[in-house]
Design an enzyme around this catalytic site. Structure first.
Site, PDB file in Angstrom:
ATOM      1  N   GLY A 191       6.568  -8.362  -2.292  1.00 10.51           N
ATOM      2  CA  GLY A 191       6.628  -7.128  -2.935  1.00 10.51           C
ATOM      3  C   GLY A 191       6.427  -7.566  -4.426  1.00 10.51           C
ATOM      4  O   GLY A 191       7.146  -6.893  -5.519  1.00 10.51           O
ATOM      5  N   MET A 193       2.269  -3.144   6.094  1.00 12.89           N
ATOM      6  CA  MET A 193       1.578  -3.853   6.977  1.00 12.89           C
ATOM      7  C   MET A 193       1.101  -2.807   8.197  1.00 12.89           C
ATOM      8  O   MET A 193       0.715  -3.261   9.330  1.00 12.89           O
ATOM      9  CB  MET A 193       2.060  -5.204   7.572  1.00 12.89           C
ATOM     10  N   HIS A 251      -6.272  -4.072  -2.286  1.00 10.39           N
ATOM     11  CA  HIS A 251      -6.873  -5.164  -1.354  1.00 10.39           C
ATOM     12  C   HIS A 251      -7.192  -6.160  -1.890  1.00 10.39           C
ATOM     13  O   HIS A 251      -8.070  -6.128  -3.044  1.00 10.39           O
ATOM     14  CB  HIS A 251      -7.960  -4.346  -0.624  1.00 10.39           C
ATOM     15  N   GLU A 253      -4.286  -8.517  -9.251  1.00 14.49           N
ATOM     16  CA  GLU A 253      -3.433  -7.325  -8.661  1.00 14.49           C
ATOM     17  C   GLU A 253      -2.598  -6.711  -9.609  1.00 14.49           C
ATOM     18  O   GLU A 253      -2.400  -5.539  -9.831  1.00 14.49           O
ATOM     19  CB  GLU A 253      -2.904  -7.649  -7.412  1.00 14.49           C
ATOM     20  N   ASN A 310       3.714  -6.892  -6.056  1.00 12.85           N
ATOM     21  CA  ASN A 310       3.245  -5.987  -6.536  1.00 12.85           C
ATOM     22  C   ASN A 310       4.020  -4.688  -6.785  1.00 12.85           C
ATOM     23  O   ASN A 310       4.008  -3.997  -7.832  1.00 12.85           O
ATOM     24  CB  ASN A 310       2.047  -5.125  -5.546  1.00 12.85           C
ATOM     25  N   ARG A 362       2.890   5.965  16.665  1.00 11.24           N
ATOM     26  CA  ARG A 362       2.502   5.832  15.353  1.00 11.24           C
ATOM     27  C   ARG A 362       2.921   7.040  14.555  1.00 11.24           C
ATOM     28  O   ARG A 362       3.506   7.157  13.433  1.00 11.24           O
ATOM     29  CB  ARG A 362       1.296   5.214  15.075  1.00 11.24           C
ATOM     30  N   LEU A 376      -9.546   1.423   8.373  1.00 13.58           N
ATOM     31  CA  LEU A 376      -9.172   0.333   7.770  1.00 13.58           C
ATOM     32  C   LEU A 376      -9.627   0.165   6.421  1.00 13.58           C
ATOM     33  O   LEU A 376     -10.868  -0.509   6.622  1.00 13.58           O
ATOM     34  CB  LEU A 376      -9.318  -0.787   8.886  1.00 13.58           C
ATOM     35  N   ASP A 377      -9.094   0.156   5.317  1.00 10.12           N
ATOM     36  CA  ASP A 377      -9.439  -0.202   4.154  1.00 10.12           C
ATOM     37  C   ASP A 377     -10.708   0.182   3.853  1.00 10.12           C
ATOM     38  O   ASP A 377     -11.834  -0.400   3.222  1.00 10.12           O
ATOM     39  CB  ASP A 377      -9.696  -1.950   4.021  1.00 10.12           C
ATOM     40  N   ASN A 414      -3.911   1.929  -2.069  1.00 10.64           N
ATOM     41  CA  ASN A 414      -3.502   0.771  -1.514  1.00 10.64           C
ATOM     42  C   ASN A 414      -4.129  -0.489  -2.431  1.00 10.64           C
ATOM     43  O   ASN A 414      -5.209   0.010  -3.266  1.00 10.64           O
ATOM     44  CB  ASN A 414      -4.337   0.407  -0.048  1.00 10.64           C
TER      45      ASN A 414
HETATM   46  C1  GRF Z   1      -1.287  -8.431  -1.738  1.00 10.38           C
HETATM   47  O1  GRF Z   1      -2.179  -9.534  -1.765  1.00 10.38           O
HETATM   48  C2  GRF Z   1      -2.200  -6.960  -1.243  1.00 10.38           C
HETATM   49  O2  GRF Z   1      -3.511  -7.039  -1.650  1.00 10.38           O
HETATM   50  C3  GRF Z   1      -2.047  -7.018   0.072  1.00 10.38           C
HETATM   51  O3  GRF Z   1      -1.045  -7.424   0.527  1.00 10.38           O
HETATM   52  C4  GRF Z   1      -0.238  -8.361  -0.489  1.00 10.38           C
HETATM   53  C5  GRF Z   1       0.971  -8.005  -0.975  1.00 10.38           C
HETATM   54  O4  GRF Z   1       1.738  -8.876  -1.623  1.00 10.38           O
HETATM   55  N1  GRF Z   1      -2.311  -5.420   0.619  1.00 10.38           N
HETATM   56  P1  GRF Z   1       3.087  -8.525  -2.522  1.00 10.38           P
HETATM   57  O5  GRF Z   1       4.113  -8.212  -1.181  1.00 10.38           O
HETATM   58  O6  GRF Z   1       3.004  -7.393  -3.133  1.00 10.38           O
HETATM   59  O7  GRF Z   1       3.754  -9.801  -3.185  1.00 10.38           O
END
Ligand code: GRF
Length: 203
Positions: free
Chosen positions: A11, A90, A109, A174, A13, A65, A144-145, A107
């Site tokens: 977490g 995830m 990435h 990020e 981000n 899902r 996917l992405d 999202n």
């Molecule tokens: C990040 O590197 C993001 O790009 C990817 O998952 C990771 C999450 O990291 N999608 P965090 O849980 O925010 O530390």
């Protein structure tokens, strides 16, 4: 504008977004809910510390899902969520869920899409030997992405750089980019035409 952040792990981000909000830089945007599919996710502690409501919904093998997503969507409706921010979540979202919130799911990435999709973007780029990698913020579609790119920044990979070092630099990037992208959305400065996304300048 009400925001839900979806997490599964550390977490960091989410923390960057919470910090942005606490500095008053998400004006008009409020992080109302943090959703996790893992009850042990450290991100949940970060949310609780910041006084944000959490919802833990672990995967149930007997559930499709679509059904999982439908139950989450019920909570999102209740909280009147306008924007969903995936931050290390995830799970893939079902087509129906994506359709319901199309253009309102983001999202981040850790590579320059469309290169190095999937869960190991940082390591895959390093192992491939590319000289430049980076971070992509994008809208989520059913693939996917693969959704429209909102923002990208690149990073040069150093000679003999370790995975730890590259990870650290990617995460730093990020944490700078994602709050800025969310702020642009909240301020209504993101314009989408097909796959082309424009961010209008901050006044
Ligand atoms: C990040 O590197 C993001 O790009 C990817 O998952 C990771 C999450 O990291 N999608 P965090 O849980 O925010 O530390």
């Amino acid at each position: 504008m009400n925001i839900a952040v979806f997490v599964s792990g550390n977490g960091s981000n989410l923390q960057a977004l919470l910090d942005e909000a606490s500095r008053g830089r998400l004006s008009g945007g409020e992080i109302k809910l943090v959703v996790s599919d893992k009850k042990e996710a450290f991100a949940l502690e970060r949310a609780e510390k910041a006084g944000v409501k959490t919802l833990v919904k672990e995967a149930d093998p007997s559930q499709s899902r679509e059904e999982y997503d439908r139950q989450i969507a019920e909570h999102l409706e209740k909280e009147k969520i306008d924007l969903i921010v995936l931050a290390g979540f995830m799970r893939l979202l079902s087509e129906r869920f994506v359709n319901r919130y199309r253009g309102r799911i983001m999202n981040v990435h850790p590579a320059l899409l469309p290169s190095f999709k999937g869960t190991h973007g940082i390591r895959d780029a390093l192992d491939y030997g590319v000289k430049v990698t980076g971070v992509t913020v994008h809208f989520v579609d059913e693939g996917l992405d693969s959704g429209p790119v909102i923002m990208q920044e690149c990073l040069e990979i150093r000679e003999n750089e370790s995975l730890d070092s590259l990870e650290e630099r990617i995460h730093e990037l990020e944490h700078r980019m994602y709050p800025a992208a969310v702020r642009s959305f909240v301020e209504g400065r993101i314009k989408v035409e097909g796959r082309k996304v424009t961010i209008l300048q901050d006044k």
